[in-house]
Design an enzyme around this catalytic site. Structure first.
Site, PDB file in Angstrom:
ATOM      1  N   SER A   1       1.665 -34.745 -19.953  1.00  0.00           N
ATOM      2  CA  SER A   1       1.827 -35.822 -20.738  1.00  0.00           C
ATOM      3  C   SER A   1       0.968 -35.929 -21.634  1.00  0.00           C
ATOM      4  CB  SER A   1       2.170 -36.815 -19.908  1.00  0.00           C
ATOM      5  OG  SER A   1       2.703 -37.457 -20.063  1.00  0.00           O
TER       6      SER A   1
ATOM      7  N   TYR B   1       0.597 -43.807 -14.174  1.00  0.00           N
ATOM      8  CA  TYR B   1       1.244 -42.535 -14.023  1.00  0.00           C
ATOM      9  C   TYR B   1      -0.122 -41.779 -15.095  1.00  0.00           C
ATOM     10  CZ  TYR B   1       4.541 -39.782 -17.293  1.00  0.00           C
ATOM     11  OH  TYR B   1       4.831 -38.595 -18.032  1.00  0.00           O
TER      12      TYR B   1
END
Length: 389
Positions: free
Chosen positions: A222, A235
Site C-alpha cells: 500500500s 495498517y
C-alpha cells in the site's frame, strides 16, 4: 568517418553499439520463437545508432547510442510473456482487487486459483457464475496454517510438474483508522497477522511450486506501506513490513529465477474499510480499551468523530481498478518486471517527497493534504496551546 575512426570517443561509441547488438542477437538466439519480435524492436535502434555515428560524428553519435539503448530498455520492459497455461494463485478473492483480478486473469486465459475467506459467500458464488472452468475456488484463510497447507496440496496436485507461475498476496485488512495511541493492541496484531504473517506463510508454502516454474511473487502492499500516514499506524506498519519482505525476497530469490514485486496503490475503492456493523464493533473495542486519562485528553466528540472518516473514504478513492490490474499483470508477465509499482493518482509523488525532501517538509505536505478540523480536547485549551507554541 575519418574523424570518428581517430577519436577515442568514436571507438567508445562503436563499442557500445556493438555490445548492444551482440546482446540483442543473444536474446534472439535464446528465444528463436520470438526472434522476429526481438529484431523488430531492437535491431532498428542499433542501425540507427550506427547511422548517427557515421553522419553526426563521435559526440552526437554517442548521445544517439545512449538514446537507442534507453529506448530499447524501455520497450523491453513493456514486452510481455504469453499467457499460455500459466497458473496463478490469488488470495483475498472474495471482494475488491482480488475479486476483480481473478476475473481479469481468467478472462485473459490464466489458470486461476482464487483463495476466498468464505467459499460459500457471495463473492465466491459470483466467481463461480461468471468465470470459466479454468478458475478453481480455494477455501483459504491465510491466518490458518491448516487451510494454507490444504490449498498447497490442491494446487500442487493440479499443476503437477509445471509448477505455479504466480502468487499474488492480496488478502488484507484495514483496521479502524485512528491515532496510533488510541488503537487497541488487538488491531495491531490483526493487521500484522493478516497483512504480513499471512502473506509470509503463503509465500513460504508455495515457493517450491514457484521454483519449478521460475515464476513470480507479487505482494499487494500500500501507499501507507511506503510513507507514514496519520491514522494508519497499524495498517501502515504491517504493509511496511510486507514491502520490506518483498525487497529482501526479490534479492534472495533472484538466484532461483523467481522475480518479486511489491504493489503500492494509491486510494482505490475496494471495500477494505468494511461495513457499518464492523465499524461499530471496532469503535466499541477502541473505546473500551482506552485509559481514562487518554480518553479525557482526546475528548468524547473527537473519539466518536473518528468513525465518520470511514463512510467518506470511498469518495476519495478511484472506482476504476484498471491501473492496479495492469500493474499486477505487468509484474506477472513482463520479461523485466519492476520491483515496485505505484498505480493510481498521487501514489508516486508523496513517496518521492518522503524520500528526497526533508522530513519537516513531508510532514507539512501530509498535514495539508490530509487536513482535518477535528482537534483533541486537551489541545483546545489555552494552557495546552501555549505549551505547543
Amino acid at each position: 568517418m575519418d574523424a570518428l575512426a581517430g577519436s577515442p570517443l568514436g571507438w567508445l561509441c562503436v563499442g557500445i553499439t556493438a555490445l548492444f547488438g551482440v546482446t540483442i542477437l543473444c536474446r534472439a538466439k535464446r528465444s528463436l520463437a520470438e526472434k522476429a519480435n526481438v529484431l523488430a524492436w531492437s535491431l532498428l535502434p542499433v542501425l540507427l545508432g550506427l547511422l548517427c555515428m557515421a553522419t553526426l560524428g563521435a559526440g552526437r553519435g554517442l548521445v544517439a547510442c545512449a538514446a537507442c539503448l534507453i529506448s530499447s530498455m524501455y520497450l523491453g520492459s513493456r514486452e510481455l510473456l504469453p499467457v499460455g497455461d500459466k497458473a496463478v494463485l490469488i488470495t483475498g478473492s472474495d471482494t475488491g482487487i482480488g475479486h476483480a483480478l481473478a476475473k481479469y486473469l481468467d478472462n485473459l486465459g490464466f489458470i486461476v486459483f482464487a483463495g476466498v475467506l468464505n467459499k460459500d459467500g457471495p463473492g465466491a458464488e459470483e466467481l463461480r457464475r461468471t468465470c470459466s472452468r479454468r478458475l478453481s475456488l480455494l477455501q483459504l484463510d491465510i491466518t490458518n496454517a491448516t487451510q494454507v497447507q490444504e490449498a498447497y496440496l490442491k494446487v500442487s496436485k493440479k499443476v503437477q510438474n509445471t509448477g505455479l507461475w504466480g502468487v499474488v498476496n492480496n488478502a488484507g485488512v484495514l483496521g479502524f483508522p485512528a491515532d496510533g495511541e488510541l488503537l487497541p493492541m488487538n488491531t495491531y496484531r490483526q493487521c500484522m497477522e493478516v497483512n504480513f504473517f499471512g502473506a509470509v506463510e503463503v509465500s513460504k508454502t508455495f515457493l517450491p511450486l514457484l521454483r519449478k516454474s521460475q515464476g513470480r511473487l507479487v505482494n499487494m502492499s500500500s501507499m501507507a506501506g511506503g510513507i507514514p500516514l496519520p491514522r494508519y499506524a497499524a495498517y501502515g506498519a504491517s504493509k511496511a513490513a510486507l514491502s520490506m519482505f518483498s525487497g529482501v525476497m526479490r534479492q534472495e530469490l533472484s538466484k532461483w529465477g523467481i522475480k518479486v514485486a511489491a504493489i503500492h496503490p494509491s486510494g482505490f475503492r475496494t471495500g477494505i474499510q468494511g461495513t457499518s456493523d464492523l465499524w461499530d464493533k471496532q469503535e466499541k473495542e477502541l473505546l473500551e480499551n482506552l485509559p481514562a486519562d487518554t480518553r479525557q485528553a482526546y475528548g468524547e466528540d473527537y473519539l466518536l468523530g473518528l468513525k465518520s472518516y470511514l463512510p467518506r473514504m470511498p469518495t476519495y478513492c478511484d472506482a476504476n481498478l484498471s491501473p492496479v490490474l495492469s500493474a499486477i499483470l505487468h509484474a506477472l508477465l513482463a520479461k523485466r518486471p519492476r520491483g515496485l509499482y505505484t498505480p493510481g493518482k498521487g501514489a508516486y509523488m508523496p513517496l518521492c517527497i518522503f524520500c528526497y525532501f526533508p522530513l519537516w517538509f513531508y510532514d507539512f505536505f501530509i498535514r495539508k493534504m490530509l487536513s482535518t478540523d477535528s482537534v483533541p480536547r486537551a489541545l483546545r485549551t489555552p494552557e495546552a496551546e501555549s505549551k505547543n507554541l
